[in-house]
Design a protein around this motif. Structure first.
Motif, PDB file in Angstrom:
ATOM      1  N   ALA A  40       0.794  -1.315  -0.353  1.00  0.00           N
ATOM      2  CA  ALA A  40      -0.500   0.046  -0.212  1.00  0.00           C
ATOM      3  C   ALA A  40       1.170   1.214   0.172  1.00  0.00           C
ATOM      4  O   ALA A  40       2.537   1.433   0.280  1.00  0.00           O
ATOM      5  CB  ALA A  40      -1.177  -0.008   1.030  1.00  0.00           C
ATOM      6  N   PRO A  41       0.181   2.487  -0.221  1.00  0.00           N
ATOM      7  CA  PRO A  41       1.086   3.322  -0.346  1.00  0.00           C
ATOM      8  C   PRO A  41       1.736   3.735   0.493  1.00  0.00           C
ATOM      9  O   PRO A  41       0.958   3.660   2.030  1.00  0.00           O
ATOM     10  CB  PRO A  41       0.286   4.406  -0.914  1.00  0.00           C
ATOM     11  N   GLY A  42       2.889   4.309   0.791  1.00  0.00           N
ATOM     12  CA  GLY A  42       3.578   4.479   1.914  1.00  0.00           C
ATOM     13  C   GLY A  42       3.392   3.295   2.677  1.00  0.00           C
ATOM     14  O   GLY A  42       4.542   3.824   4.306  1.00  0.00           O
ATOM     15  N   LYS A  43       3.652   2.425   2.915  1.00  0.00           N
ATOM     16  CA  LYS A  43       3.954   1.205   3.803  1.00  0.00           C
ATOM     17  C   LYS A  43       4.887   0.077   2.830  1.00  0.00           C
ATOM     18  O   LYS A  43       5.122   0.402   2.206  1.00  0.00           O
ATOM     19  CB  LYS A  43       2.214   0.807   3.977  1.00  0.00           C
ATOM     20  N   GLU A  44       5.209  -0.717   4.072  1.00  0.00           N
ATOM     21  CA  GLU A  44       6.118  -1.464   3.520  1.00  0.00           C
ATOM     22  C   GLU A  44       5.165  -3.025   2.962  1.00  0.00           C
ATOM     23  O   GLU A  44       4.123  -3.205   2.839  1.00  0.00           O
ATOM     24  CB  GLU A  44       6.994  -2.666   4.649  1.00  0.00           C
ATOM     25  N   ARG A  45       5.539  -3.685   1.878  1.00  0.00           N
ATOM     26  CA  ARG A  45       5.481  -4.689   1.431  1.00  0.00           C
ATOM     27  C   ARG A  45       4.903  -5.825   2.309  1.00  0.00           C
ATOM     28  O   ARG A  45       5.414  -6.653   3.536  1.00  0.00           O
ATOM     29  CB  ARG A  45       6.272  -4.853   0.112  1.00  0.00           C
ATOM     30  N   GLU A  46       3.753  -6.340   2.176  1.00  0.00           N
ATOM     31  CA  GLU A  46       2.998  -7.940   3.107  1.00  0.00           C
ATOM     32  C   GLU A  46       3.169  -8.249   2.375  1.00  0.00           C
ATOM     33  O   GLU A  46       2.355  -8.998   1.178  1.00  0.00           O
ATOM     34  CB  GLU A  46       2.506  -6.577   4.132  1.00  0.00           C
ATOM     35  N   THR A  91      -6.458  -1.983  -0.377  1.00  0.00           N
ATOM     36  CA  THR A  91      -5.800  -1.062  -1.691  1.00  0.00           C
ATOM     37  C   THR A  91      -5.108  -1.366  -1.435  1.00  0.00           C
ATOM     38  O   THR A  91      -3.417  -0.289  -0.824  1.00  0.00           O
ATOM     39  CB  THR A  91      -6.494   0.340  -1.682  1.00  0.00           C
ATOM     40  N   ALA A  92      -3.868  -1.699  -2.566  1.00  0.00           N
ATOM     41  CA  ALA A  92      -2.348  -1.410  -2.738  1.00  0.00           C
ATOM     42  C   ALA A  92      -2.251  -2.294  -4.285  1.00  0.00           C
ATOM     43  O   ALA A  92      -3.131  -2.192  -5.037  1.00  0.00           O
ATOM     44  CB  ALA A  92      -2.341  -2.731  -1.252  1.00  0.00           C
ATOM     45  N   VAL A  93      -1.231  -2.404  -4.410  1.00  0.00           N
ATOM     46  CA  VAL A  93      -0.414  -2.869  -6.039  1.00  0.00           C
ATOM     47  C   VAL A  93       0.122  -4.458  -5.317  1.00  0.00           C
ATOM     48  O   VAL A  93       0.345  -4.559  -3.750  1.00  0.00           O
ATOM     49  CB  VAL A  93       1.122  -2.114  -6.491  1.00  0.00           C
ATOM     50  N   TYR A  94      -0.724  -5.140  -6.466  1.00  0.00           N
ATOM     51  CA  TYR A  94      -0.642  -6.826  -5.883  1.00  0.00           C
ATOM     52  C   TYR A  94       0.851  -7.606  -6.439  1.00  0.00           C
ATOM     53  O   TYR A  94       0.550  -7.573  -7.712  1.00  0.00           O
ATOM     54  CB  TYR A  94      -1.945  -7.547  -5.456  1.00  0.00           C
TER      55      TYR A  94
END
Length: 119
Positions: A40-46, A91-94
């Protein structure tokens, strides 16, 4: 080398569904685990979920358990992520990723597909 191509992202309202696909090509015999991650924007990949290609065993992050389902079609070298009851926080890039079972790091990654959930 293994190439991964994701598809199926888009814009959906909260409570809706989307199905992501990840098609693998190249030396697919060198991989036996495929997974989905998101950022997600501003977050680490999870981590989201993984599947063992031969046995079909699956594992999910707590945040998506009961809402998302990972599956595979070995004949098509494709893994799917069915996402139901979507929330704005999904919401995120998957990203699709792949590796060998006993290797710690995922060595192959797709380009990502955007999923946007509106409230």
């Amino acid at each position: 080398q293994v190439q991964l191509v994701e598809s199926g992202g888009g814009l959906v309202q909260a409570g809706g569904s989307l199905r992501l696909s990840c098609a693998a090509s190249g030396r697919t015999s060198s991989i036996n685990v495929m997974a989905w991650f998101r950022q997600a924007p501003g977050k680490e990949r999870e981590f989201v979920s993984y599947i063992i290609l031969r046995g079909g065993s699956t594992y999910y992050a707590d945040s998506v358990k009961g809402r998302f389902t990972i599956s595979r079609d070995n004949a098509k070298n494709t893994v799917y992520l069915q996402m139901n009851s979507l929330k704005p926080e999904d919401t995120a890039v998957y990203y699709c990723a792949a590796k060998r079972l006993l290797v710690k790091e995922y060595g192959y990654w797709g380009q990502g597909t955007q999923v946007t959930v509106s409230s």
